[in-house]
Design a protein around this motif. Structure first.
Motif, mmCIF file in Angstrom:
data_model
loop_
_atom_site.group_PDB
_atom_site.id
_atom_site.type_symbol
_atom_site.label_atom_id
_atom_site.label_comp_id
_atom_site.label_asym_id
_atom_site.label_seq_id
_atom_site.Cartn_x
_atom_site.Cartn_y
_atom_site.Cartn_z
ATOM 1 N N HIS A 1 2.840 -7.160 8.457
ATOM 2 C CA HIS A 1 2.871 -6.121 7.463
ATOM 3 C C HIS A 1 1.330 -6.064 7.107
ATOM 4 C CE1 HIS A 1 3.010 -4.498 3.244
ATOM 5 N NE2 HIS A 1 2.353 -5.486 2.808
ATOM 6 N N LEU A 2 0.703 -7.062 6.976
ATOM 7 C CA LEU A 2 -0.727 -6.980 6.818
ATOM 8 C C LEU A 2 -1.630 -5.991 8.008
ATOM 9 C CD1 LEU A 2 -1.777 -10.576 6.087
ATOM 10 C CD2 LEU A 2 -2.012 -8.730 4.439
ATOM 11 N N ALA A 3 -1.223 -6.467 9.158
ATOM 12 C CA ALA A 3 -1.682 -5.770 10.315
ATOM 13 C C ALA A 3 -1.060 -4.000 10.229
ATOM 14 C CB ALA A 3 -1.142 -6.063 11.700
ATOM 15 N N ARG A 4 -0.212 -3.878 9.756
ATOM 16 C CA ARG A 4 0.440 -2.396 9.460
ATOM 17 C C ARG A 4 -0.307 -1.690 8.345
ATOM 18 N NH1 ARG A 4 6.897 -3.698 9.850
ATOM 19 N NH2 ARG A 4 7.175 -3.563 11.928
ATOM 20 N N MET A 5 -0.641 -2.486 7.353
ATOM 21 C CA MET A 5 -1.500 -1.868 6.059
ATOM 22 C C MET A 5 -2.943 -1.493 6.518
ATOM 23 S SD MET A 5 0.401 -1.770 3.363
ATOM 24 C CE MET A 5 -0.122 -1.706 1.970
ATOM 25 N N PHE A 6 -3.464 -2.465 7.431
ATOM 26 C CA PHE A 6 -4.853 -2.279 7.824
ATOM 27 C C PHE A 6 -4.884 -1.080 8.964
ATOM 28 C CE2 PHE A 6 -5.944 -6.842 6.597
ATOM 29 C CZ PHE A 6 -6.908 -6.191 5.836
ATOM 30 N N GLY A 7 -3.765 -0.859 9.620
ATOM 31 C CA GLY A 7 -3.522 0.285 10.352
ATOM 32 C C GLY A 7 -3.475 1.420 9.668
ATOM 33 N N LEU A 8 -2.455 1.573 8.550
ATOM 34 C CA LEU A 8 -2.459 2.945 7.756
ATOM 35 C C LEU A 8 -3.958 2.880 7.123
ATOM 36 C CD1 LEU A 8 0.826 1.834 5.835
ATOM 37 C CD2 LEU A 8 0.438 3.703 7.341
ATOM 38 N N LEU A 9 -4.964 1.990 6.938
ATOM 39 C CA LEU A 9 -6.246 2.270 6.342
ATOM 40 C C LEU A 9 -6.943 3.054 7.475
ATOM 41 C CD1 LEU A 9 -6.983 -0.759 4.286
ATOM 42 C CD2 LEU A 9 -6.653 1.473 3.438
ATOM 43 N N GLY A 10 -6.505 3.245 8.958
ATOM 44 C CA GLY A 10 -7.424 3.863 9.797
ATOM 45 C C GLY A 10 -7.850 2.918 10.873
ATOM 46 N N ASP A 11 -7.636 1.578 10.868
ATOM 47 C CA ASP A 11 -8.071 0.342 11.987
ATOM 48 C C ASP A 11 -7.383 0.738 12.834
ATOM 49 O OD1 ASP A 11 -9.981 -0.152 9.839
ATOM 50 O OD2 ASP A 11 -8.978 -1.971 9.406
ATOM 51 N N ASP A 12 -7.893 0.387 14.066
ATOM 52 C CA ASP A 12 -6.964 0.314 15.441
ATOM 53 C C ASP A 12 -6.209 -0.918 15.426
ATOM 54 O OD1 ASP A 12 -8.629 -1.812 16.633
ATOM 55 O OD2 ASP A 12 -10.120 -0.485 17.257
#
Length: 198
Positions: free
Chosen positions: A22-33
């Motif tokens: 979930h955390l990784a998905r949220m950071f992904g939504l923030l634009g991180d690879d």
């Protein structure tokens, strides 16, 4: 489920793995690879685990004498000398005060070595997460959906999101409940109605 800071490491493994995702998905939504998002998720897990270990247990918190510790601002600041509480309080616009009730002084003492040992990069990832998590209800739909999928559906067992209008009403009541209450009373409880009641 017990106190998350005190459970054996093998318990809730599935939940921890799902939380990391979930955390990784949220950071992904923030634009991180994907690679950066995974690293940030791991950083958040490290920081949150350290903070949880420093926090008072849920059972201990049930005892009022354990959660009320009146201190002067100077005494409180000594618990974590590496954190400039005076600058922080000024920056957030806190009014002047001389004393405060600290619920968990041991937590702030345990925070001191963490401030020195946790990397700046990990703190940045953690603080970035706390901002997005705190504002998620106002974020774009993808963030709201991801938050719901983990916290409400997976952890809470909720089958579907409440209708948007209901979420808006709840958020308004939560943020402006007192002001709304005053307006409601002013409109619905006239001086004549008050006189009748008296």
């Amino acid at each position: 489920q017990g106190d998350p800071a005190r459970v054996p490491p093998h318990e809730f493994e599935d939940e921890r793995a799902a939380y990391r995702t979930h955390l990784a998905r949220m950071f992904g939504l923030l634009g991180d690879d994907a690679k950066k998002a995974e690293a940030e998720a791991e950083a958040v897990m490290r920081v949150e685990t350290s903070l949880a270990k420093a926090a008072m247990g849920l059972v201990e918190r049930r005892e009022p004498k354990n959660v009320h510790h009146k201190m002067t601002l100077a005494e409180f600041a000594k618990l974590t000398p590496s954190f400039d509480w005076m600058a922080y309080l000024a920056e957030v616009g806190a009014p002047a005060f001389a004393s405060l009730d600290v619920s968990d002084p041991d937590f702030f003492e345990a925070l001191e070595p963490l401030l020195k040992s946790v990397s700046i990069a990990d703190w940045k990832a953690y603080l970035r997460w706390t901002v997005v998590h705190g504002l998620v209800s106002s974020a774009p739909k993808a963030f709201v959906d991801e938050d719901f999928a983990f916290f409400d559906k997976r952890l809470g067992g909720q089958a579907e999101k409440q209708a948007r209008w209901k979420r808006c009403v709840d958020a308004t009541d939560e943020q402006l409940g007192e002001a709304l209450g005053e307006a409601y009373v002013e409109r619905e409880f006239s001086p004549a109605a008050k006189q009748r009641v008296l």
